[in-house]
Each structure stands twice: as C-alpha cells, then as structure tokens.
Design an enzyme around this catalytic site. Structure first.
Site, PDB file in Angstrom:
ATOM      1  N   PHE A  41       3.227  -4.748  -8.633  1.00 48.42           N
ATOM      2  CA  PHE A  41       4.671  -5.025  -8.652  1.00 48.42           C
ATOM      3  C   PHE A  41       5.405  -3.943  -7.904  1.00 48.42           C
ATOM      4  O   PHE A  41       4.845  -2.894  -7.610  1.00 48.42           O
ATOM      5  CB  PHE A  41       5.212  -5.149 -10.085  1.00 48.42           C
ATOM      6  CG  PHE A  41       4.866  -3.986 -10.988  1.00 48.42           C
ATOM      7  CD1 PHE A  41       5.696  -2.879 -11.055  1.00 48.42           C
ATOM      8  CD2 PHE A  41       3.718  -3.997 -11.753  1.00 48.42           C
ATOM      9  CE1 PHE A  41       5.386  -1.806 -11.879  1.00 48.42           C
ATOM     10  CE2 PHE A  41       3.397  -2.953 -12.587  1.00 48.42           C
ATOM     11  CZ  PHE A  41       4.226  -1.846 -12.644  1.00 48.42           C
ATOM     12  N   TYR A  58       2.782  11.275 -11.379  1.00 51.42           N
ATOM     13  CA  TYR A  58       3.464  10.747 -12.560  1.00 51.42           C
ATOM     14  C   TYR A  58       2.966  11.298 -13.893  1.00 51.42           C
ATOM     15  O   TYR A  58       3.580  11.043 -14.929  1.00 51.42           O
ATOM     16  CB  TYR A  58       3.397   9.214 -12.545  1.00 51.42           C
ATOM     17  CG  TYR A  58       4.224   8.646 -11.421  1.00 51.42           C
ATOM     18  CD1 TYR A  58       5.608   8.596 -11.516  1.00 51.42           C
ATOM     19  CD2 TYR A  58       3.626   8.218 -10.245  1.00 51.42           C
ATOM     20  CE1 TYR A  58       6.383   8.106 -10.479  1.00 51.42           C
ATOM     21  CE2 TYR A  58       4.390   7.726  -9.193  1.00 51.42           C
ATOM     22  CZ  TYR A  58       5.769   7.677  -9.318  1.00 51.42           C
ATOM     23  OH  TYR A  58       6.531   7.207  -8.269  1.00 51.42           O
ATOM     24  N   VAL A  60       9.990   3.477  -5.682  1.00 56.53           N
ATOM     25  CA  VAL A  60      10.368   4.879  -5.827  1.00 56.53           C
ATOM     26  C   VAL A  60      10.069   5.590  -4.508  1.00 56.53           C
ATOM     27  O   VAL A  60       8.915   5.716  -4.110  1.00 56.53           O
ATOM     28  CB  VAL A  60       9.594   5.551  -6.975  1.00 56.53           C
ATOM     29  CG1 VAL A  60      10.018   7.012  -7.118  1.00 56.53           C
ATOM     30  CG2 VAL A  60       9.814   4.794  -8.283  1.00 56.53           C
ATOM     31  N   ARG A 100      11.287  17.727  -2.446  1.00 54.81           N
ATOM     32  CA  ARG A 100      11.286  19.007  -3.159  1.00 54.81           C
ATOM     33  C   ARG A 100      12.676  19.448  -3.607  1.00 54.81           C
ATOM     34  O   ARG A 100      12.976  20.632  -3.650  1.00 54.81           O
ATOM     35  CB  ARG A 100      10.646  20.119  -2.306  1.00 54.81           C
ATOM     36  CG  ARG A 100       9.279  19.793  -1.732  1.00 54.81           C
ATOM     37  CD  ARG A 100       8.285  19.502  -2.833  1.00 54.81           C
ATOM     38  NE  ARG A 100       6.939  19.284  -2.287  1.00 54.81           N
ATOM     39  CZ  ARG A 100       5.993  18.569  -2.890  1.00 54.81           C
ATOM     40  NH1 ARG A 100       6.251  17.975  -4.040  1.00 54.81           N
ATOM     41  NH2 ARG A 100       4.799  18.431  -2.343  1.00 54.81           N
TER      42      ARG A 100
END
Length: 414
Positions: free
Chosen positions: A414, A124, A83, A91
C-alpha cells in the site's frame, strides 16, 4: 529557515504530489488528469506536508485499513504511506515531526495499530515499528520442477476469465482469503479498478493487462484467483518465455495447489517468478525437485506499531492456554507498560494492564510487534539480547502462546 509542517489544504495537493514523486526519485511532472484521478482517494485530513517558503519538500499520509490478526479477527489500523523527504531537506527531523503527528492522530482516532511498508530497514524501528510479516520470492525452473501428482480432492477446474469477471467476483474471494492470512489488509473498489485495468492512472508504472484465471470447485464456487503476465521470448526455435505471477490467492488448499500446478505447466513457459509470497509458501513442496525453486528475495515487508496494546493482544488467538506478563518499553509512551495476557483453551484471550505484577519478559514495543503476528520467536530475541527473561524459560512460555502454524503474509502492499 524553519519548516512548516501541517496537514494539507486542497490548494497544496498538486505541489504535494510533485514532492512525493521527487522523494521517490521520479520525474516531478504531474498532469491535470493524474491529479483529477488521484485526488479523490487522498484524505487531506490524513495527509501532511513540510513546506519551505511555500514549496512542499516532504510528504506523509495515512489511510484507514483493517488488518487481519491470528485467529481471523480484524483490527482497524493506520496504514502509513508516501513518506518522503526531499534530498535538500534531509537530517532536519521532518519525518520525525510528521510521524509524531500521525501517531498522536492514530491514538485519537482509536486505531490500535499503525502499519507501513519500509523502503529501508533502519528507519522505522526508532518510531516503535517492528518487522511483523515478511515475504519471499522464488524463481522456478519449470523444466526441472517435476510437479508432484495431484491430490484426490482436486476435482475442480481452472478457467481463464476476463478482467470484468475478476472485478465482479474477486472482492468476495479476497475477503475470504485475507481472513485466513494474518498481516493482510482489506481492499477498496479503487484497488480492483486498478488491478483489472478499469482505471489507469497516468504517471505510474506502465500497466500491462495480466491473464486472469479462476479456480472453481466441483460445485462451481470460485475458490482461487491467479493473475500473471508472460513475455513471449524465443531463442531461435526454442521458447524461453518467463512468467511473472502478479497475484495468486486461494481460499482452499485444493485451489492453491491447482493454481500453482497450472502456472508451472503452461506451454512455452520456462521460468516462473512467484512474486511476493509468505516465507513458508507451499509452492516448493509441490515440486519433485525443490532445488528448481531458487529464492530471489527474502525480506521484511509489513511493519507494525502498537498504539493500544491490551486491545491488540486480546484480539488475536493463541496456540495454548496460559498466561504471561510482558513489560513493554516505548519511548513514545503509547505501548509502554506492563501487560498480562491470559489465553483460554479455545485460544481466545484477555489482556490488561498489570503494573504491579512481576514481568516474565521485557522487550521494546518494536520487538513485541515482531512477535504479534507469529513471524518471530521470543527465544531468538532473548538469545541476541533484544528481550530479557525474568526467569529461565520465560521466552519459551511466550513462544508457546504466540506461535502460529503458518507464517503471516501481507498479501498487498500500500
């Protein structure tokens, strides 16, 4: 200019890989050889990119992985990785759009969990992920360690082996080990190819072949694996060689103890760095002087997000019989609702939606994720206001069910 967010096509891959590198602050140069080696292991249907005038400026992908839960059951999950958002396009809500796409796809695929490893802590939680399994890394001064005597059941042996031996026998051992370690995931053949050097992908970190060791029990069964590297350093005529553990997995306590003793007593090695271990790893307990093991790092590692709460709660086992009702808040909706968990004396449980039943504890989906594998305490969450009791003692009742004898440990990244 608006950004186009979409799944990848074959022609996007090289630009997507370059954008991934830039997002992780690395050189964008990607060789044809690297593309050829990496491309077959990227499922384009599970990979997204954000494109600005045809140029990829953000990346996102997921992989199917089975994650072990307390009790040894495994659940399919979406393992989210790579990601990135270019520094020029932050933003703008790009990561949020890609995450929303992935969570919807995860639900459609029927995967009850999503997991990831967060580069930064604050990112997250807003997507419903909670830190579910942490890691600790120790630095051991071997001269001070003073290893405790071996136990009576350590009648096996440690032997040095070749990478080919590890590639052949390592997968079966890992399958045994990871079913004992909540938070661990399965490995594919490519993992073992990279670990043993059978395949080396250009563009990544330089690969140094480890030294490999097996532990065999008295019957010859492989119950443990260690992989480590040593830097040959001297000060004058005195060795000061540091050892770095790349992997240590053990299916039995005897194997775990024997491998640690082996690594901590190698000639010329003055310090051992353990790599990422569970928060409650037993290694320090093997030392006569536990202060010889200094914590270099203790952090969150595996993050977890519920998609199907009843399925996930019913899959794990519980420490005591009883029932609790959890009221879960989730702005995304996937985990929102009121759920009753009832554990039987053998640890198995049922879980179902209970919208009309009064809750014992109210908390967010992210906070429930921190409890799920046994890493956190509901009492602690209630103390700081992250969980709300409907009556005194409710958090303690939740802990009585959810507690585990050992901390979860995600063996692999991972």
């Amino acid at each position: 200019m608006s950004l186009e967010v979409r799944t990848l096509e074959a022609s996007d891959y090289s630009g997507w890989l370059r954008a991934t590198r830039l997002g992780f602050l690395r050189s964008a140069t990607v060789s044809d050889e690297e593309i050829e080696l990496r491309r077959p292991y990227t499922d384009l249907a599970r990979a997204q990119g954000a494109f600005d005038d045809g140029r990829c400026v953000a990346t996102f992908r997921s992989m199917p992985r089975d994650v072990t839960v307390p009790g040894g059951a495994v659940l399919p999950s979406s393992a989210i990785t790579q990601v990135t958002v270019s520094a020029t396009h932050r933003r703008r809500g790009v990561a949020s759009r890609m995450m929303a796409n992935e969570l919807a796809a995860t639900a459609e695929r029927g995967e009850p969990l999503a997991i990831l490893i967060a580069a930064e802590f604050p990112i997250y939680g807003r997507f419903g992920f909670g830190a579910a399994a942490g890691v600790t890394e120790w630095h051991v001064d071997t001269a001070r360690a003073g290893l405790r005597p071996p136990a009576d059941d350590e009648d096996g042996r440690v032997e040095l082996v070749d990478p080919a031996d590890v590639f052949k026998s390592g997968p079966e051992l890992h399958e045994r080990v990871r079913l004992q370690a909540p938070g661990s995931i399965n490995r594919n053949d490519r993992w073992w190819e990279l670990f043993t050097g059978k395949v080396q992908v250009p563009g990544g970190d330089p690969w140094k072949e480890p030294i490999f060791a097996f532990y065999r029990d008295s019957a010859g069964r492989i119950d443990g694996l260690a992989a480590y590297t040593v830097d040959d350093k001297w000060r004058g005529m005195y060795p000061e060689s540091p050892l770095e553990v790349k992997q240590l997995i053990a299916a039995t306590p005897a194997a775990e103890r024997a491998l640690w003793r082996f690594l901590l007593s190698i000639d010329w090695v003055t310090t051992v760095r353990t790599g990422f271990r569970a928060h409650d790893d037993v290694m320090p307990l093997l030392l006569g002087d536990r202060r010889a093991a200094r914590i270099d790092n203790s952090s969150d590692f595996l993050w977890l997000r519920f998609i199907d709460v009843p399925r996930a709660l019913a899959a794990r086992t519980y420490a005591a019989p009883g029932a609790v009702v959890l009221d879960v808040v989730d702005p995304y909706g996937y985990a929102a609702g009121r759920f009753r968990v009832e554990a039987a004396p053998d640890g198995t449980a049922t879980a179902e939606a209970a919208p009309s039943v009064a809750p014992d504890l109210t908390l967010t989906a992210a906070d429930l994720a921190t409890l799920y594998l046994g890493d956190e305490s509901a009492v602690r969450l209630a103390t700081v206001g992250q969980a709300t009791e409907s009556h005194p003692g409710a958090a303690a009742r939740v802990d009585a069910l959810f507690r585990t004898s050992r901390k979860p440990w995600a063996i692999d990244g991972f």
